[in-house]
Design a protein around this motif. Structure first.
Motif, short mmCIF file in Angstrom:
data_model
loop_
_atom_site.label_atom_id
_atom_site.label_comp_id
_atom_site.label_asym_id
_atom_site.label_seq_id
_atom_site.Cartn_x
_atom_site.Cartn_y
_atom_site.Cartn_z
N ASN A 40 -12.72 5.14 31.28
CA ASN A 40 -13.82 4.98 32.24
C ASN A 40 -14.40 3.56 32.21
O ASN A 40 -15.59 3.36 32.43
CB ASN A 40 -14.93 6.00 32.00
N ASP A 41 -13.55 2.59 31.95
CA ASP A 41 -13.95 1.18 31.94
C ASP A 41 -13.66 0.60 33.33
O ASP A 41 -12.65 -0.05 33.55
CB ASP A 41 -13.19 0.40 30.87
N TRP A 42 -14.58 0.88 34.25
CA TRP A 42 -14.34 0.50 35.64
C TRP A 42 -14.40 -1.00 35.85
O TRP A 42 -13.67 -1.55 36.68
CB TRP A 42 -15.33 1.24 36.55
N ASP A 43 -15.24 -1.70 35.08
CA ASP A 43 -15.30 -3.16 35.19
C ASP A 43 -13.97 -3.78 34.74
O ASP A 43 -13.45 -4.70 35.37
CB ASP A 43 -16.46 -3.73 34.37
N GLY A 44 -13.44 -3.27 33.64
CA GLY A 44 -12.14 -3.76 33.15
C GLY A 44 -11.04 -3.49 34.14
O GLY A 44 -10.17 -4.33 34.39
N LEU A 45 -11.07 -2.30 34.74
CA LEU A 45 -10.07 -1.92 35.74
C LEU A 45 -10.09 -2.89 36.92
O LEU A 45 -9.05 -3.38 37.35
CB LEU A 45 -10.31 -0.49 36.21
N VAL A 46 -11.28 -3.18 37.41
CA VAL A 46 -11.41 -4.07 38.57
C VAL A 46 -10.95 -5.48 38.21
O VAL A 46 -10.25 -6.13 38.99
CB VAL A 46 -12.86 -4.06 39.10
N ALA A 47 -11.31 -5.95 37.03
CA ALA A 47 -10.89 -7.30 36.61
C ALA A 47 -9.37 -7.40 36.53
O ALA A 47 -8.77 -8.38 37.00
CB ALA A 47 -11.52 -7.65 35.27
N ARG A 48 -8.75 -6.38 35.98
CA ARG A 48 -7.28 -6.40 35.88
C ARG A 48 -6.64 -6.25 37.25
O ARG A 48 -5.57 -6.81 37.51
CB ARG A 48 -6.82 -5.31 34.93
N GLU A 49 -7.28 -5.50 38.12
CA GLU A 49 -6.76 -5.34 39.48
C GLU A 49 -6.71 -6.71 40.18
O GLU A 49 -5.75 -7.01 40.89
CB GLU A 49 -7.64 -4.36 40.26
N HIS A 50 -7.72 -7.53 39.96
CA HIS A 50 -7.74 -8.87 40.56
C HIS A 50 -6.62 -9.73 39.97
O HIS A 50 -5.96 -10.48 40.71
CB HIS A 50 -9.10 -9.54 40.37
N ALA A 51 -6.40 -9.62 38.67
CA ALA A 51 -5.31 -10.38 38.03
C ALA A 51 -3.96 -9.94 38.59
O ALA A 51 -3.08 -10.78 38.86
CB ALA A 51 -5.35 -10.19 36.51
N CYS A 52 -3.80 -8.65 38.78
CA CYS A 52 -2.57 -8.11 39.34
C CYS A 52 -2.36 -8.62 40.77
O CYS A 52 -1.25 -9.01 41.15
CB CYS A 52 -2.64 -6.59 39.30
N LYS A 53 -3.42 -8.64 41.54
CA LYS A 53 -3.34 -9.11 42.93
C LYS A 53 -2.88 -10.57 42.98
O LYS A 53 -2.08 -10.94 43.83
CB LYS A 53 -4.70 -8.95 43.61
N GLN A 54 -3.36 -11.38 42.06
CA GLN A 54 -2.96 -12.80 42.03
C GLN A 54 -1.47 -12.94 41.75
O GLN A 54 -0.79 -13.78 42.36
CB GLN A 54 -3.78 -13.56 40.99
N LEU A 55 -0.95 -12.11 40.85
CA LEU A 55 0.49 -12.16 40.56
C LEU A 55 1.31 -11.71 41.77
O LEU A 55 2.35 -12.30 42.08
CB LEU A 55 0.82 -11.30 39.34
N ILE A 56 0.83 -10.69 42.45
CA ILE A 56 1.54 -10.21 43.64
C ILE A 56 1.53 -11.28 44.72
O ILE A 56 2.56 -11.53 45.38
CB ILE A 56 0.91 -8.89 44.14
#
Length: 123
Positions: A40-56
């Protein structure tokens, strides 16, 4: 619209090893996103989602299709399947939470409207 048609120069093609390394990095990040969702670490999830988006976006900026040999293409497909499987797990964890938040917001909005409707005029 392609980079050619928009007047921009296309980014140089990546080597197959670079493409596979980025997909492996995406897989690792999505695995961490799953851990975040389980915790339930939603802030961590969102931060990693942004990192993933940059790689994509990095992958999309390069012509990667023609640079992969048969083994690399097979590896890419395997990695994408793993990424999609983890993404499905993340969605099963996040969708109930999103529904809860949507219901909470809806109830707050309803309460606010009721308060406005039935609140005595203060003069």
């Amino acid at each position: 619209m392609s980079a050619y048609h928009s007047g921009q120069q296309a980014a140089p093609a990546m080597q197959g090893e670079q493409v596979i390394a980025i997909y492996e990095e995406i897989l690792a990040i999505v695995g961490q996103m799953l851990d975040d969702a389980k915790a339930n670490d939603w802030d961590g999830l969102v931060a990693r989602e942004h990192a993933c988006k940059q790689l994509i976006e990095q992958l999309m900026a390069h012509d990667t299709l023609s640079q992969l040999d048969a083994a690399q293409q097979k590896k890419k497909v395997t990695l994408i399947r793993q990424i999609l499987a983890l993404d499905a797990e993340i969605r099963t964890l996040t969708e109930p939470r999103l529904t809860d938040l949507q219901n909470l917001l809806s109830n707050c909005n309803r309460k606010r409207l009721l308060d406005q409707t039935y609140q005595p005029d203060q003069e």
